[in-house]
Design an enzyme around this catalytic site. Structure first.
Site, PDB file in Angstrom:
ATOM      1  CD  GLN A 138      -2.861   1.252   0.288  1.00 58.22           C
ATOM      2  OE1 GLN A 138      -3.567   0.282   0.075  1.00 58.22           O
ATOM      3  NE2 GLN A 138      -2.980   2.370  -0.408  1.00 58.22           N
ATOM      4  CG  ASP A 233      -6.517   3.002   7.126  1.00 59.16           C
ATOM      5  OD1 ASP A 233      -7.547   2.681   6.506  1.00 59.16           O
ATOM      6  OD2 ASP A 233      -5.721   2.155   7.613  1.00 59.16           O
ATOM      7  CB  CYS A 274      -5.215   2.560   2.162  1.00 58.11           C
ATOM      8  SG  CYS A 274      -6.082   2.370   3.712  1.00 58.11           S
ATOM      9  NE  ARG A 319      -2.159  -1.374  -2.911  1.00 58.69           N
ATOM     10  CZ  ARG A 319      -2.861  -2.207  -2.143  1.00 58.69           C
ATOM     11  NH1 ARG A 319      -4.086  -1.933  -1.804  1.00 58.69           N
ATOM     12  NH2 ARG A 319      -2.306  -3.319  -1.665  1.00 58.69           N
TER      13      ARG A 319
HETATM   14  N1   CP Z   1      -6.266  -0.714   0.422  1.00 61.55           N
HETATM   15  C1   CP Z   1      -6.467  -2.050   0.450  1.00 61.55           C
HETATM   16  O1   CP Z   1      -5.606  -2.819   0.833  1.00 61.55           O
HETATM   17  O2   CP Z   1      -7.691  -2.437   0.006  1.00 61.55           O
HETATM   18  P1   CP Z   1      -8.299  -3.900   0.101  1.00 61.55           P
HETATM   19  O3   CP Z   1      -8.512  -4.177   1.563  1.00 61.55           O
HETATM   20  O4   CP Z   1      -9.579  -3.832  -0.676  1.00 61.55           O
HETATM   21  O5   CP Z   1      -7.311  -4.860  -0.491  1.00 61.55           O
HETATM   22  N1  NVA Z   2      -5.971  -0.379   8.367  1.00 60.02           N
HETATM   23  C1  NVA Z   2      -6.903  -1.026   7.472  1.00 60.02           C
HETATM   24  C2  NVA Z   2      -6.363  -1.046   6.085  1.00 60.02           C
HETATM   25  C3  NVA Z   2      -7.267  -1.654   5.073  1.00 60.02           C
HETATM   26  C4  NVA Z   2      -6.675  -1.681   3.695  1.00 60.02           C
HETATM   27  C5  NVA Z   2      -7.194  -2.429   7.968  1.00 60.02           C
HETATM   28  O1  NVA Z   2      -6.254  -3.122   8.372  1.00 60.02           O
HETATM   29  O2  NVA Z   2      -8.357  -2.831   7.960  1.00 60.02           O
END
Ligand code: CP
Ligand code: NVA
Length: 331
Positions: A138, A233, A274, A319
């Site tokens: 990411q 996030d 993200c 990504r």
């Molecule tokens: N940002 C990210 O990792 O998205 P996903 O959880 O959809 O893979």
């Molecule tokens: N911090 C979040 C990121 C998701 C892509 C999680 O771990 O759920």
């Protein structure tokens, strides 16, 4: 494709030098260009990778599958209910089996130790697709997006507000240290990153003389002042679903909204996330949570999320190219 990164695993960005991160990013930019020009990069024709997912995913899973296809490979999805891992078979045995069958392994799940053990026992490159501790692929896509917009990384001012000790914040801090950014985290004191990790990040910046600075503060306005990018996030990561009440009360002052954006003093400010994001109540889960706590949005307002300054969908697209670059260079 012969490279000096061949055979390496990507478990955390801490294991890489600034020059190696540069190589990942340069390759990703090249792959993006190739894709837009309709060219293919079948560097690993006929190879196969396993994609292990203990947690759900949209972007990471798709980026690995598409990236693999772009490189001429087959990707096999192995969800948590599809394989013996964690039930009838140990990580060690699973790693040894998959290492005999596949050329590379992606893992998304809870424990960092699992992804480390997969690398230790499989004998093939293993890529961390997110653990509770890190989300390295990411951060690569995030840095590609920052560079795409600013034209540089060194000295870029990146302000992360929200849960300051989650996987995304940890990986951004390490990447910032390695690439010389002015990185700030604005969060509640109880959500400060692990001090040992902050020290490690500072030590990396010093070791490679990158000029990076790392500032951790409880003041959201100070965190974003003069920033080029604001990043947030979710306040509750996968596996922490019992923590909504606590996180909402701690993180409300750190919401990315019109007032916080004004504090940057930068009319060119850009936003990253993200994803997935709680910016409206368009999902059943989001609706339930937001209604329960009497909120309309959580970590980012809908207005900011949808503004022309928001780069979140470029970031999501990137990504593909960054993950493709990681696979291309390490296989
Ligand atoms: N940002 C990210 O990792 O998205 P996903 O959880 O959809 O893979
Ligand atoms: N911090 C979040 C990121 C998701 C892509 C999680 O771990 O759920």
């Amino acid at each position: 494709m012969e490279t000096n990164l061949k055979g390496r695993s990507l478990l955390t960005l801490k294991d890489f030098t600034p020059a190696e991160i540069r190589q990942f990013l340069d390759t990703a930019f090249q792959f993006k260009k190739n894709r837009k020009a309709g060219a293919t990069n079948y560097h690993h024709q006929g190879k196969t990778i396993a994609m292990l997912f203990e947690k759900t995913s949209t972007r990471t899973r798709c980026a690995f599958a598409i990236g693999a296809r772009h490189l001429g490979m087959h990707a096999e999805f192995l969800g948590k209910d599809d394989i013996q891992l964690g039930k009838k078979e140990s990580v060690e045995d699973t790693a040894k089996v998959l290492g005999r069958m596949f050329d590379g392994i992606e893992f998304r799940g809870f424990s960092q130790k699992t992804v480390e053990d997969l690398a230790k026992y499989s004998g093939v490159p293993v890529w961390n697709g997110l653990t509770d501790l890190y989300h390295p692929t990411q951060a690569l896509a995030d840095f590609m997006t920052i560079e795409e917009n600013l034209g540089y990384l060194k000295g870029a001012k990146l302000a992360y507000v929200g849960d300051g000790r989650n996987n995304v914040a940890n990986s951004l801090m390490i990447a910032s240290a390695l690439m010389g950014l002015d990185f700030r985290i604005g969060t509640a004191e109880s959500l400060f990153p692990d001090p040992a990790l902050v020290e490690e990040a500072k030590a990396l910046a010093a070791k490679y003389d990158t000029g990076a600075t790392i500032t951790i503060t409880t003041d959201p306005n100070a965190a974003v002042r003069g920033a080029d990018f604001i990043y947030t996030d979710v306040w509750v990561s996968m596996g922490e679903e019992d923590k909504f009440a606590e996180r909402i009360s701690l993180l409300k002052p750190y919401q990315v909204n019109r007032n916080l954006v004004a504090e940057t003093g930068n009319p060119e400010i850009k936003f990253l996330h993200c994803l997935p994001a709680f910016h409206d109540s368009e999902t059943v889960f989001g609706k339930q949570v937001l209604e329960q706590f009497g909120l309309e949005e959580m970590e980012i307002t809908d207005e900011v999320f949808r503004s022309p300054h928001s780069k979140v969908f470029d970031e999501a697209e990137n990504r593909i190219y960054t993950i493709e670059a990681v696979m291309a260079l390490t296989l």
